[in-house]
Write an enzyme that holds these catalytic residues in place. Structure first.
Site, PDB file in Angstrom:
ATOM      1  N   SER A   1       0.803  -1.223   0.000  1.00 11.61           N
ATOM      2  CA  SER A   1       0.000   0.000   0.000  1.00 11.61           C
ATOM      3  C   SER A   1       0.836   1.274   0.000  1.00 11.61           C
ATOM      4  O   SER A   1       0.377   2.298  -0.460  1.00 11.61           O
ATOM      5  CB  SER A   1      -0.948  -0.001   1.193  1.00 11.61           C
ATOM      6  OG  SER A   1      -0.211   0.074   2.392  1.00 11.61           O
TER       7      SER A   1
ATOM      8  N   HIS B   1      -5.345  -4.456  -1.692  1.00 13.80           N
ATOM      9  CA  HIS B   1      -5.297  -3.326  -2.633  1.00 13.80           C
ATOM     10  C   HIS B   1      -5.357  -3.775  -4.090  1.00 13.80           C
ATOM     11  O   HIS B   1      -5.181  -2.950  -4.984  1.00 13.80           O
ATOM     12  CB  HIS B   1      -4.032  -2.498  -2.392  1.00 13.80           C
ATOM     13  CG  HIS B   1      -4.031  -1.832  -1.053  1.00 13.80           C
ATOM     14  ND1 HIS B   1      -4.641  -0.618  -0.819  1.00 13.80           N
ATOM     15  CD2 HIS B   1      -3.550  -2.239   0.138  1.00 13.80           C
ATOM     16  CE1 HIS B   1      -4.516  -0.297   0.454  1.00 13.80           C
ATOM     17  NE2 HIS B   1      -3.854  -1.262   1.059  1.00 13.80           N
TER      18      HIS B   1
ATOM     19  N   LYS C   1     -12.114  -2.201   0.351  1.00 12.97           N
ATOM     20  CA  LYS C   1     -11.364  -1.218  -0.439  1.00 12.97           C
ATOM     21  C   LYS C   1     -12.064  -1.030  -1.782  1.00 12.97           C
ATOM     22  O   LYS C   1     -13.105  -0.387  -1.825  1.00 12.97           O
ATOM     23  CB  LYS C   1      -9.904  -1.599  -0.479  1.00 12.97           C
ATOM     24  CG  LYS C   1      -9.317  -1.327   0.935  1.00 12.97           C
ATOM     25  CD  LYS C   1      -7.935  -1.771   1.204  1.00 12.97           C
ATOM     26  CE  LYS C   1      -7.555  -1.339   2.638  1.00 12.97           C
ATOM     27  NZ  LYS C   1      -6.600  -2.213   3.277  1.00 12.97           N
TER      28      LYS C   1
HETATM   29  C1  LIG Z   1      -6.687  -2.802   4.671  1.00 10.53           C
HETATM   30  C2  LIG Z   1      -5.867  -4.016   4.721  1.00 10.53           C
HETATM   31  C3  LIG Z   1      -6.251  -5.110   5.511  1.00 10.53           C
HETATM   32  C4  LIG Z   1      -7.416  -5.064   6.457  1.00 10.53           C
HETATM   33  O1  LIG Z   1      -8.623  -5.204   5.801  1.00 10.53           O
HETATM   34  P1  LIG Z   1      -9.943  -4.753   6.572  1.00 10.53           P
HETATM   35  O2  LIG Z   1     -11.038  -5.401   5.818  1.00 10.53           O
HETATM   36  O3  LIG Z   1      -9.970  -3.264   6.501  1.00 10.53           O
HETATM   37  O4  LIG Z   1      -9.822  -5.257   7.975  1.00 10.53           O
HETATM   38  C5  LIG Z   1      -5.503  -6.261   5.432  1.00 10.53           C
HETATM   39  N1  LIG Z   1      -4.397  -6.325   4.657  1.00 10.53           N
HETATM   40  C6  LIG Z   1      -3.994  -5.283   3.917  1.00 10.53           C
HETATM   41  C7  LIG Z   1      -2.765  -5.429   3.070  1.00 10.53           C
HETATM   42  C8  LIG Z   1      -4.708  -4.096   3.933  1.00 10.53           C
HETATM   43  O5  LIG Z   1      -4.292  -3.066   3.210  1.00 10.53           O
END
Ligand SMILES: *Cc1c(COP(=O)(O)O)cnc(C)c1O
Length: 392
Positions: free
Chosen positions: A188, A216, A246
């Protein structure tokens, strides 16, 4: 005579907060309301266009997705009422899991309460004491949590360094029972894609299981199918994990895998079993969003195309994802750049250590299909006027 709450509790919290405040590490929530498209307001301030959130396709505010959430609530209620293995497994779950498996190209998929819950459930279900986990040094925090819960031995490899993974496997694989390699599909902070093809080949050679966290990547790369597909390595990645929060614009997490692996999760993953099912609205919204992702190639391609146009205009390296990092250097310069962009109507967060390495404080721009071309043009002009950009 009446029992009292020990004063040490608040004293502990206050002391801890003060120490964090002194290190500039105290965090505070601000309320931010999304207005229209990618516009938002922080605590009643002026309207800003966000280049900072993870709603890559704008689906959290898509009218059809909102309608699907509404309809799911009307039919099945506001909450699931129980965990999925009890009575919380409302009929929408089957449709969602089917569509995830289809998109990922796996036999089956199971939905967890969030991506975080998925990682803390999946990893300890697969490996334990006497087993080995080999993880990229930059994997997400919730993978760290899952690895700790598993009690397996953890070795970190230098970011995306396949030769380092080979060295670890050569030196240590034989001393352990089961072995797992864990990576983020897309990282990210830099928007780079994991070398899944090379890692997959290596994993196969050493009887090791490869897992990618596609938080992502679902909906953004590989025609929306994620990093394994973008790398032409779906046949080499047996564990494709991700989030529905996301690009999918809803809430929830998932694992797409073979039937036996998914059945094992439903039977053993503690964060799957001992928590309430998702609200029907979240599941209904995710189903509709995935349908849009599957059927609208233009929608899926747009955020990366906008990111590439932005990067080209500012002489930054060409991104393969909707994420463009602009490394500034010091924390204070990065914060000043973020504040200057806010003055001009843009919300762009400055990421600082410990989230990124010392001396690489940065602005991280994330692009969404909901950004208008004119928003991106004005962002480019503003960055140029502020002297922000590469010097390639
Ligand atoms: C945002 C994210 C998560 C967590 O996901 P949520 O559904 O928001 O708990 C896990 N791994 C990565 C790489 C993330 O960017």
């Amino acid at each position: 005579m009446s029992a009292r709450i020990p004063a040490s509790l608040d004293a502990f919290a206050t002391e801890k907060l003060n120490a964090l405040e002194a290190k500039n590490q105290r965090r505070r929530l601000v309320s931010s309301a999304r207005t229209d498209g990618m516009a938002m307001r922080v605590e009643g301030g002026p309207e800003l266009i966000s280049f900072t959130d993870n709603d890559y396709l704008g689906l959290s505010t898509h009218p059809e997705v909102i309608e699907a959430a509404r309809e799911a609530t009307s039919r099945f209620g506001a909450g699931a009422g129980a965990s999925r293995l009890v009575t919380g497994n409302h009929p929408l779950y089957a449709a969602l899991e089917e569509s995830l498996a289809r998109i990922k190209g796996t036999e089956d998929a199971c939905v967890f309460g969030s991506g975080y819950l998925a990682n803390v459930g999946i990893i300890p279900t697969l490996v334990g004491a006497g087993d080995l986990i080999i993880a990229d040094e930059l994997v997400h925090t919730c993978i760290h949590a899952g690895m700790q819960l598993s009690k397996a031995t953890v070795r970190f490899f230098r970011h995306s360094d396949v030769a380092h993974v080979r060295d670890i496997l050569q030196a240590e694989r034989a001393s352990f029972g089961r072995a797992l390699i864990v990576v983020d599909g897309v990282y990210s902070m830099d928007g780079d894609i994991a070398p899944l093809k090379e890692l997959g080949a290596l994993a196969a050679d050493y009887d090791t299981w490869l897992m990618n966290d596609d938080a992502h990547a679902l909906g953004t790369i590989g025609s929306g199918r994620g990093s394994a597909h973008a790398c032409d390595a779906a046949h080499l990645v047996p564990l494709q994990m991700g989030t529905l929060s996301k690009a999918v614009g809803s809430y929830g997490g998932y694992l797409a895998a073979s039937e036996p692996v998914v059945d094992l999760m439903r039977t053993r993953a503690r964060s799957f079993i001992y928590t309430t099912g998702l609200p029907p609205a979240a599941v209904g919204a995710a189903i509709k969003a995935l349908e849009l992702i599957e059927n609208d190639a233009e929608l899926v391609a747009r955020p990366t195309r906008l990111a590439q146009g932005f990067a080209a205009a500012l002489n930054l390296p060409r991104p393969e994802t909707p994420i463009v990092p602009l490394v500034i250097g010091t924390e204070s310069d990065a914060l000043a750049a973020s504040a200057a962009l806010a003055e001009q109507g843009f919300k762009v967060i400055a990421f600082r250590p410990p989230t990124v390495a010392e001396g690489t404080s940065r602005l991280r721009f994330s692009f969404s299909a909901s950004h208008r071309d004119a928003d991106v043009d004005r962002l480019i002009e503003t960055c140029r006027a502020l002297g922000l950009g590469g010097n390639a």
